[in-house]
Design a protein around this motif. Structure first.
Motif, PDB file in Angstrom:
ATOM      1  N   ALA A   8      11.800  47.870 -73.586  1.00 54.05           N
ATOM      2  CA  ALA A   8      10.709  48.916 -75.510  1.00 54.05           C
ATOM      3  C   ALA A   8      10.585  49.608 -74.713  1.00 54.05           C
ATOM      4  O   ALA A   8      10.775  51.069 -75.978  1.00 54.05           O
ATOM      5  CB  ALA A   8       9.504  48.109 -75.988  1.00 54.05           C
ATOM      6  N   PHE A   9      10.257  50.384 -73.187  1.00 58.75           N
ATOM      7  CA  PHE A   9       9.675  51.529 -73.381  1.00 58.75           C
ATOM      8  C   PHE A   9      11.275  52.463 -72.694  1.00 58.75           C
ATOM      9  O   PHE A   9      10.856  53.316 -72.286  1.00 58.75           O
ATOM     10  CB  PHE A   9       9.309  51.302 -71.652  1.00 58.75           C
ATOM     11  CG  PHE A   9       8.160  50.888 -72.107  1.00 58.75           C
ATOM     12  CD1 PHE A   9       6.838  52.026 -71.913  1.00 58.75           C
ATOM     13  CD2 PHE A   9       8.068  49.626 -71.705  1.00 58.75           C
ATOM     14  CE1 PHE A   9       5.105  51.060 -72.322  1.00 58.75           C
ATOM     15  CE2 PHE A   9       6.336  49.464 -71.509  1.00 58.75           C
ATOM     16  CZ  PHE A   9       5.192  49.781 -72.093  1.00 58.75           C
ATOM     17  N   PHE A  10      13.041  52.239 -73.227  1.00 57.61           N
ATOM     18  CA  PHE A  10      13.671  53.036 -72.978  1.00 57.61           C
ATOM     19  C   PHE A  10      13.084  54.302 -73.820  1.00 57.61           C
ATOM     20  O   PHE A  10      14.071  55.525 -73.696  1.00 57.61           O
ATOM     21  CB  PHE A  10      15.077  51.954 -74.034  1.00 57.61           C
ATOM     22  CG  PHE A  10      15.769  52.953 -74.335  1.00 57.61           C
ATOM     23  CD1 PHE A  10      17.383  52.688 -72.910  1.00 57.61           C
ATOM     24  CD2 PHE A  10      16.607  54.283 -75.164  1.00 57.61           C
ATOM     25  CE1 PHE A  10      18.187  53.292 -72.450  1.00 57.61           C
ATOM     26  CE2 PHE A  10      17.328  54.742 -74.843  1.00 57.61           C
ATOM     27  CZ  PHE A  10      18.607  54.233 -74.032  1.00 57.61           C
ATOM     28  N   ALA A  11      13.047  54.331 -75.025  1.00 58.23           N
ATOM     29  CA  ALA A  11      12.637  55.669 -75.577  1.00 58.23           C
ATOM     30  C   ALA A  11      12.078  57.185 -74.384  1.00 58.23           C
ATOM     31  O   ALA A  11      12.086  57.883 -74.787  1.00 58.23           O
ATOM     32  CB  ALA A  11      11.584  56.097 -77.139  1.00 58.23           C
ATOM     33  N   LEU A  12      11.195  56.446 -73.095  1.00 56.70           N
ATOM     34  CA  LEU A  12      10.543  57.029 -71.931  1.00 56.70           C
ATOM     35  C   LEU A  12      11.901  58.127 -71.790  1.00 56.70           C
ATOM     36  O   LEU A  12      11.420  59.199 -70.844  1.00 56.70           O
ATOM     37  CB  LEU A  12       9.694  56.566 -70.862  1.00 56.70           C
ATOM     38  CG  LEU A  12       8.303  56.436 -71.189  1.00 56.70           C
ATOM     39  CD1 LEU A  12       7.961  55.183 -70.676  1.00 56.70           C
ATOM     40  CD2 LEU A  12       7.833  56.939 -72.580  1.00 56.70           C
ATOM     41  N   CYS A  13      13.137  58.349 -71.061  1.00 53.62           N
ATOM     42  CA  CYS A  13      14.406  58.592 -70.942  1.00 53.62           C
ATOM     43  C   CYS A  13      14.257  59.590 -72.076  1.00 53.62           C
ATOM     44  O   CYS A  13      15.039  60.714 -71.120  1.00 53.62           O
ATOM     45  CB  CYS A  13      14.778  57.161 -70.716  1.00 53.62           C
ATOM     46  SG  CYS A  13      16.206  57.464 -71.726  1.00 53.62           S
ATOM     47  N   PRO A  34      17.016  65.939 -75.127  1.00 50.52           N
ATOM     48  CA  PRO A  34      15.555  67.343 -75.485  1.00 50.52           C
ATOM     49  C   PRO A  34      16.050  67.569 -76.630  1.00 50.52           C
ATOM     50  O   PRO A  34      16.641  67.664 -77.134  1.00 50.52           O
ATOM     51  CB  PRO A  34      16.107  67.820 -74.763  1.00 50.52           C
ATOM     52  CG  PRO A  34      17.302  68.210 -73.875  1.00 50.52           C
ATOM     53  CD  PRO A  34      17.584  67.006 -73.344  1.00 50.52           C
ATOM     54  N   PRO A  35      14.612  67.791 -77.598  1.00 52.92           N
ATOM     55  CA  PRO A  35      14.983  69.098 -78.509  1.00 52.92           C
ATOM     56  C   PRO A  35      15.834  69.966 -78.435  1.00 52.92           C
ATOM     57  O   PRO A  35      15.912  71.110 -77.593  1.00 52.92           O
ATOM     58  CB  PRO A  35      13.771  69.083 -78.891  1.00 52.92           C
ATOM     59  CG  PRO A  35      12.309  68.329 -77.873  1.00 52.92           C
ATOM     60  CD  PRO A  35      13.735  67.478 -76.300  1.00 52.92           C
ATOM     61  N   ARG A  58      15.158  71.418 -70.037  1.00 53.18           N
ATOM     62  CA  ARG A  58      14.250  70.333 -68.987  1.00 53.18           C
ATOM     63  C   ARG A  58      15.580  69.961 -68.193  1.00 53.18           C
ATOM     64  O   ARG A  58      16.776  69.691 -68.652  1.00 53.18           O
ATOM     65  CB  ARG A  58      14.070  69.042 -70.040  1.00 53.18           C
ATOM     66  CG  ARG A  58      12.348  69.784 -70.885  1.00 53.18           C
ATOM     67  CD  ARG A  58      12.157  68.596 -71.793  1.00 53.18           C
ATOM     68  NE  ARG A  58      11.294  69.052 -72.619  1.00 53.18           N
ATOM     69  CZ  ARG A  58      10.532  67.357 -74.111  1.00 53.18           C
ATOM     70  NH1 ARG A  58      11.411  67.287 -73.940  1.00 53.18           N
ATOM     71  NH2 ARG A  58       9.649  68.989 -74.976  1.00 53.18           N
ATOM     72  N   SER A  59      14.917  69.714 -66.650  1.00 54.10           N
ATOM     73  CA  SER A  59      15.553  68.983 -65.989  1.00 54.10           C
ATOM     74  C   SER A  59      15.958  67.155 -66.427  1.00 54.10           C
ATOM     75  O   SER A  59      14.673  66.770 -67.167  1.00 54.10           O
ATOM     76  CB  SER A  59      14.376  68.458 -64.405  1.00 54.10           C
ATOM     77  OG  SER A  59      15.117  68.197 -64.167  1.00 54.10           O
ATOM     78  N   ARG A  60      17.057  67.294 -66.017  1.00 52.48           N
ATOM     79  CA  ARG A  60      16.993  65.565 -66.723  1.00 52.48           C
ATOM     80  C   ARG A  60      17.170  64.565 -65.939  1.00 52.48           C
ATOM     81  O   ARG A  60      17.507  63.524 -65.856  1.00 52.48           O
ATOM     82  CB  ARG A  60      18.717  65.621 -66.770  1.00 52.48           C
ATOM     83  CG  ARG A  60      19.102  67.196 -67.990  1.00 52.48           C
ATOM     84  CD  ARG A  60      20.952  66.380 -67.684  1.00 52.48           C
ATOM     85  NE  ARG A  60      21.398  65.443 -68.587  1.00 52.48           N
ATOM     86  CZ  ARG A  60      22.029  64.743 -69.426  1.00 52.48           C
ATOM     87  NH1 ARG A  60      21.388  65.391 -70.652  1.00 52.48           N
ATOM     88  NH2 ARG A  60      22.453  64.016 -69.804  1.00 52.48           N
ATOM     89  N   ALA A  61      16.309  65.137 -64.056  1.00 55.24           N
ATOM     90  CA  ALA A  61      16.378  64.227 -63.790  1.00 55.24           C
ATOM     91  C   ALA A  61      15.401  62.980 -63.547  1.00 55.24           C
ATOM     92  O   ALA A  61      15.971  62.063 -63.472  1.00 55.24           O
ATOM     93  CB  ALA A  61      15.845  64.585 -62.428  1.00 55.24           C
ATOM     94  N   PRO A  62      14.024  63.316 -64.459  1.00 61.26           N
ATOM     95  CA  PRO A  62      13.005  62.529 -65.072  1.00 61.26           C
ATOM     96  C   PRO A  62      13.717  61.503 -66.022  1.00 61.26           C
ATOM     97  O   PRO A  62      13.200  59.888 -65.849  1.00 61.26           O
ATOM     98  CB  PRO A  62      11.935  63.414 -65.664  1.00 61.26           C
ATOM     99  CG  PRO A  62      12.102  64.843 -65.010  1.00 61.26           C
ATOM    100  CD  PRO A  62      13.473  64.875 -64.845  1.00 61.26           C
ATOM    101  N   GLY A  63      14.098  61.665 -66.535  1.00 63.04           N
ATOM    102  CA  GLY A  63      15.118  60.920 -67.607  1.00 63.04           C
ATOM    103  C   GLY A  63      15.549  59.531 -67.187  1.00 63.04           C
ATOM    104  O   GLY A  63      15.463  58.987 -67.446  1.00 63.04           O
ATOM    105  N   TRP A  64      16.361  60.237 -66.237  1.00 64.98           N
ATOM    106  CA  TRP A  64      17.883  58.745 -65.730  1.00 64.98           C
ATOM    107  C   TRP A  64      16.806  58.428 -64.868  1.00 64.98           C
ATOM    108  O   TRP A  64      16.866  57.273 -63.957  1.00 64.98           O
ATOM    109  CB  TRP A  64      18.177  59.924 -64.161  1.00 64.98           C
ATOM    110  CG  TRP A  64      19.717  61.442 -65.097  1.00 64.98           C
ATOM    111  CD1 TRP A  64      19.876  62.102 -64.956  1.00 64.98           C
ATOM    112  CD2 TRP A  64      20.774  60.041 -65.759  1.00 64.98           C
ATOM    113  NE1 TRP A  64      20.907  62.457 -66.126  1.00 64.98           N
ATOM    114  CE2 TRP A  64      21.310  61.622 -66.371  1.00 64.98           C
ATOM    115  CE3 TRP A  64      20.995  59.052 -66.489  1.00 64.98           C
ATOM    116  CZ2 TRP A  64      22.757  61.393 -67.042  1.00 64.98           C
ATOM    117  CZ3 TRP A  64      21.998  58.765 -67.100  1.00 64.98           C
ATOM    118  CH2 TRP A  64      22.845  60.233 -67.450  1.00 64.98           C
TER     119      TRP A  64
END
Length: 224
Positions: A138-143, A149-150, A155-161
């Motif tokens: 359910a927390f998939f959206a956090l990436c 990004p909008p 934004r860096s993609r590292a936090p998303g990965w």
């Protein structure tokens, strides 16, 4: 690709092939294993609940945190809640029973595909899709704020990965835990991931249009 793999798994009937290697005619030996039932089920669910509380605090924080504006953070909270609600609504109306309820493993139900929506299997049902796996998926959206990004955001993609890896890893561990205990077929975990990913991606796309429209509307309203 995930959807195709999940559908293919169902079409090949691999659920029972896997479960027959895990279970016995008298049940599942690991059903009450302490590590699986207490640590990776009960404690993991508690961690997910605590993470959601932290997420609410994060979304409520008045200042920009994590590089995301507050409206974007609340959108993420809404997507997590929507994923949990949809998974649980499907479970409440499902006539599919858990593997440990099946006759092949000492129960009273017979195996019926979860796609035969109007056919009962003689058991209690309410076992599709995987509720425990949804506590992570359910927390998939956090990436998404970093991987998708909008428009106009740098934004860096590292936090998303990192979020994607964490969510998928914990979700798969939760799903495998329940499969080993006899609580869910492997396909239940796969479909939970498909549902949560679908809700998150579609909701994020719709939400971005809404978020981008609001500043424009506010700016026009402020014009003399």
């Amino acid at each position: 690709m995930l959807l195709a793999a999940t559908v293919g798994w169902d079409l090949l009937g691999l659920d029972m092939a896997v479960m027959l290697h895990i279970g016995t005619p008298t049940g599942f030996p690991l059903q009450d294993n302490w590590w699986l039932s207490t640590v990776l089920h009960d404690k993991l669910r508690l961690v997910a609940q605590l993470l959601f509380v932290v997420m609410l605090v994060w979304a409520s924080w008045p200042m920009r945190t994590g590089g995301l504006p507050r409206r974007e953070r609340w959108l993420l909270v809404g997507l997590v809640v929507a994923s949990l609600l949809v998974v649980n609504l499907i479970k409440l109306n499902s006539r599919t029973s858990c593997p440990w309820d099946l006759h092949a493993f000492g129960g009273d139900a017979r195996y019926v595909s979860h796609w035969l929506l109007n056919v009962g299997d003689g058991g209690g049902g309410r076992c599709f899709p995987g509720g425990h796996a949804s506590s992570a998926f359910a927390f998939f959206a956090l990436c998404l704020p970093w991987l998708c990004p909008p428009s106009g955001s740098q934004r860096s993609r590292a936090p998303g990965w990192r979020w994607l890896f964490l969510v998928l890893t914990v979700g798969l561990v939760a799903g495998v835990t329940q499969t080993l205990r006899g609580a869910h077929h492997p396909s239940h975990t796969l479909w939970t991931l498909v549902i949560c990913m679908g809700i998150s991606i579609v909701g994020w796309a719709i939400g971005q249009r809404w978020l981008q429209a609001r500043p424009q509307a506010s700016a026009q309203a402020g014009k003399p």
